[in-house]
Scaffold this motif. Structure first.
Motif, mmCIF file in Angstrom:
data_model
loop_
_atom_site.group_PDB
_atom_site.id
_atom_site.type_symbol
_atom_site.label_atom_id
_atom_site.label_comp_id
_atom_site.label_asym_id
_atom_site.label_seq_id
_atom_site.Cartn_x
_atom_site.Cartn_y
_atom_site.Cartn_z
ATOM 1 N N ARG A 183 0.829 -1.201 0.000
ATOM 2 C CA ARG A 183 0.000 0.000 0.000
ATOM 3 C C ARG A 183 0.867 1.255 0.000
ATOM 4 N N ASN A 184 0.239 2.395 -0.307
ATOM 5 C CA ASN A 184 0.905 3.700 -0.276
ATOM 6 C C ASN A 184 2.216 3.716 -1.076
ATOM 7 N N TRP A 185 2.104 3.540 -2.384
ATOM 8 C CA TRP A 185 3.256 3.433 -3.268
ATOM 9 C C TRP A 185 4.256 4.579 -3.102
ATOM 10 N N LYS A 186 3.774 5.811 -3.242
ATOM 11 C CA LYS A 186 4.685 6.952 -3.233
ATOM 12 C C LYS A 186 5.430 7.074 -1.907
ATOM 13 N N LYS A 187 4.690 7.006 -0.810
ATOM 14 C CA LYS A 187 5.322 7.096 0.508
ATOM 15 C C LYS A 187 6.304 5.944 0.716
ATOM 16 N N SER A 188 5.915 4.764 0.251
ATOM 17 C CA SER A 188 6.745 3.578 0.442
ATOM 18 C C SER A 188 8.076 3.708 -0.281
ATOM 19 N N VAL A 189 8.024 4.115 -1.541
ATOM 20 C CA VAL A 189 9.252 4.273 -2.326
ATOM 21 C C VAL A 189 10.128 5.371 -1.739
ATOM 22 N N LEU A 190 9.519 6.470 -1.333
ATOM 23 C CA LEU A 190 10.284 7.574 -0.741
ATOM 24 C C LEU A 190 10.967 7.151 0.555
ATOM 25 N N CYS A 191 10.285 6.355 1.352
ATOM 26 C CA CYS A 191 10.876 5.875 2.608
ATOM 27 C C CYS A 191 12.086 4.981 2.342
ATOM 28 N N MET A 192 12.001 4.132 1.316
ATOM 29 C CA MET A 192 13.126 3.267 0.972
ATOM 30 C C MET A 192 14.311 4.083 0.470
ATOM 31 N N LEU A 193 14.029 5.080 -0.359
ATOM 32 C CA LEU A 193 15.093 5.951 -0.855
ATOM 33 C C LEU A 193 15.708 6.763 0.282
ATOM 34 N N LEU A 194 14.873 7.207 1.207
ATOM 35 C CA LEU A 194 15.358 7.966 2.362
ATOM 36 C C LEU A 194 16.323 7.124 3.178
ATOM 37 N N PHE A 195 15.992 5.868 3.383
ATOM 38 C CA PHE A 195 16.888 5.005 4.154
ATOM 39 C C PHE A 195 18.229 4.845 3.443
ATOM 40 N N ILE B 232 4.098 -3.318 5.412
ATOM 41 C CA ILE B 232 5.155 -4.134 6.008
ATOM 42 C C ILE B 232 6.282 -4.382 5.036
ATOM 43 N N TRP B 233 5.994 -4.323 3.733
ATOM 44 C CA TRP B 233 7.017 -4.611 2.732
ATOM 45 C C TRP B 233 8.081 -3.518 2.686
ATOM 46 N N VAL B 234 7.752 -2.321 3.090
ATOM 47 C CA VAL B 234 8.753 -1.256 3.183
ATOM 48 C C VAL B 234 9.752 -1.597 4.287
ATOM 49 N N ALA B 235 9.254 -2.035 5.431
ATOM 50 C CA ALA B 235 10.136 -2.436 6.529
ATOM 51 C C ALA B 235 11.009 -3.619 6.114
ATOM 52 N N VAL B 236 10.431 -4.563 5.376
ATOM 53 C CA VAL B 236 11.196 -5.717 4.891
ATOM 54 C C VAL B 236 12.321 -5.250 3.974
ATOM 55 N N ALA B 237 12.010 -4.342 3.042
ATOM 56 C CA ALA B 237 13.010 -3.842 2.096
ATOM 57 C C ALA B 237 14.103 -3.047 2.805
ATOM 58 N N VAL B 238 13.726 -2.226 3.790
ATOM 59 C CA VAL B 238 14.705 -1.444 4.545
ATOM 60 C C VAL B 238 15.632 -2.367 5.329
ATOM 61 N N HIS B 239 15.072 -3.369 5.949
ATOM 62 C CA HIS B 239 15.874 -4.350 6.699
ATOM 63 C C HIS B 239 16.844 -5.064 5.757
ATOM 64 N N TYR B 240 16.362 -5.420 4.584
ATOM 65 C CA TYR B 240 17.204 -6.068 3.573
ATOM 66 C C TYR B 240 18.365 -5.155 3.183
ATOM 67 N N MET B 241 18.088 -3.887 2.939
ATOM 68 C CA MET B 241 19.153 -2.949 2.593
ATOM 69 C C MET B 241 20.142 -2.792 3.735
ATOM 70 N N ASN B 242 19.641 -2.684 4.945
ATOM 71 C CA ASN B 242 20.504 -2.505 6.107
ATOM 72 C C ASN B 242 21.525 -3.638 6.228
ATOM 73 N N ASN B 243 21.100 -4.857 5.938
ATOM 74 C CA ASN B 243 21.985 -6.011 6.053
ATOM 75 C C ASN B 243 22.904 -6.188 4.848
ATOM 76 N N ASN B 244 22.432 -5.784 3.671
ATOM 77 C CA ASN B 244 23.149 -6.133 2.448
ATOM 78 C C ASN B 244 23.915 -4.991 1.793
#
Length: 342
Positions: free
Chosen positions: A142-154, A280-292
């Motif tokens: 859900r919330n495509w724009k916010k989700s993508v922006l949050c991933m880029l922000l991280f 939840i998929w934003v949190a999953v993607a952020v966690h993935y980036m944090n580790n990798n």
């Protein structure tokens, strides 16, 4: 606000799996460490336990609920059992194979196969579960724009943190040069593609911590205190890895302290993006980036880049200050103020 009886039952089941399996197998890690066994399977397997705890809790307490995606849950639980069996095998039946000039654990190879094939089946069963079931159990995008922006922000904040760390260590030139290397950009492209093939591990943590436990703790202790408490709980959950994988037992206590610092502050950001997007998929993607993203910044792409680290109390203090500056301030933003704290 107190937990309901159903919530208490669910919490007990969740804790029994997420923490119980982790600490029981932690004893096995202690034994494996004493025998010189390859423990690389354990961190991969451990990441699945929190989500497995949530799923088992829901399956046992919501038996008549048609909105529970049972096939998806059962699939994930089967993958979790296979990962546990690989962890057991790596200690009791150690085997290795030669891959070029490298010697690899047979069980680590099997784990990668389980993760990849399991992730493919994971996506299939998730899709066939249907929109209504995904919605009911927090699995919809859900919330495509916010989700993508949050991933880029991280990504920007993570890079900033590494840049500051490099500058303090007198390696700013190497950090700047990193962005001119073709291998850096190739790694980033590969990182995006690999996400879909190893998603079960990172979903395993975030579905347990952010989707399930975070709202529960916030309900009981308040929006901010609940997230801070979750950071400590999450940090202590890593304890067996802190003593027997990430570093050596003599530095385990220091690494536990460092782990709690990291989990508290990364947890604040993960809480923020989850509350902001309800995705939840934003949190999953952020966690993935944090580790990798670590291998790219340290210039070490080997699979065991995090294993056997050395650490001192000064490193913990530096991590505390840096994470406080980069991620700590998110706890004062709007999502943490929208409801009156308990």
């Amino acid at each position: 606000m107190r937990f309901s009886e159903t919530e208490k039952r669910q919490l007990i089941i969740f804790a029994a799996l997420a923490y119980g399996i982790t600490y029981v197998l932690g004893l096995l890690m202690w034994y494996g460490n004493s025998t010189g066994a390859d423990l690389s399977v354990f961190p991969n397997a451990q990441m699945l336990y929190p989500a497995a705890g949530v799923m088992m809790a829901y399956l046992l307490t919501r038996k008549g609920d048609q909105k529970v995606p049972r096939i998806f849950y059962v699939t994930f639980l089967v993958i979790t059992v296979l990962m546990i069996l690989c962890a057991l095998g790596s200690v009791f039946l150690p085997q290795s194979i030669q891959a070029g000039q490298m010697e690899m654990s047979v069980w680590m190879v099997l784990v990668q196969v389980v993760l990849i094939l399991g992730s493919i089946v994971f996506w299939i069963t998730l899709l066939v579960s249907g929109k209504e079931r995904r919605e009911a159990c927090g699995l919809r995008w859900r919330n495509w724009k916010k989700s993508v922006l949050c991933m880029l922000l991280f990504f920007v904040l993570y890079s900033l943190r590494m840049g500051i760390s490099s500058a303090l260590g007198g390696q700013m030139g190497e950090f700047i040069q990193l962005w001119a290397l073709p291998s850096t950009w190739l790694y980033l492209v590969t990182l995006v593609l690999n996400f879909f093939l190893v998603v079960v591990a990172f979903f395993g943590e975030e579905y347990g911590w952010r989707y399930y436990l975070q709202p529960l703790l916030q309900k009981r202790f308040g929006l901010r205190k609940g997230v801070l408490l979750l950071g400590v709980i999450w940090g202590l959950w890593h304890l067996p890895l802190d003593f027997f994988y990430y570093t050596t037992p003599d530095m385990g206590v220091i690494y536990v302290a460092s782990q709690i610092v990291t989990c508290v502050f990364i947890g604040i950001f993960l809480a923020y993006v989850y509350m902001k997007t309800r995705n939840i998929w934003v949190a999953v993607a952020v966690h993935y980036m944090n580790n990798n993203l670590i291998p790219m910044f340290v210039g070490n792409y080997s699979a065991d880049v995090l294993q056997g680290q050395t650490i001192a109390w000064g490193d913990v203090l530096a991590s505390l200050i840096l994470n406080l500056v980069i991620f700590g301030w998110f706890i004062f933003l709007k999502p943490f103020r929208e409801k009156k704290e308990a």
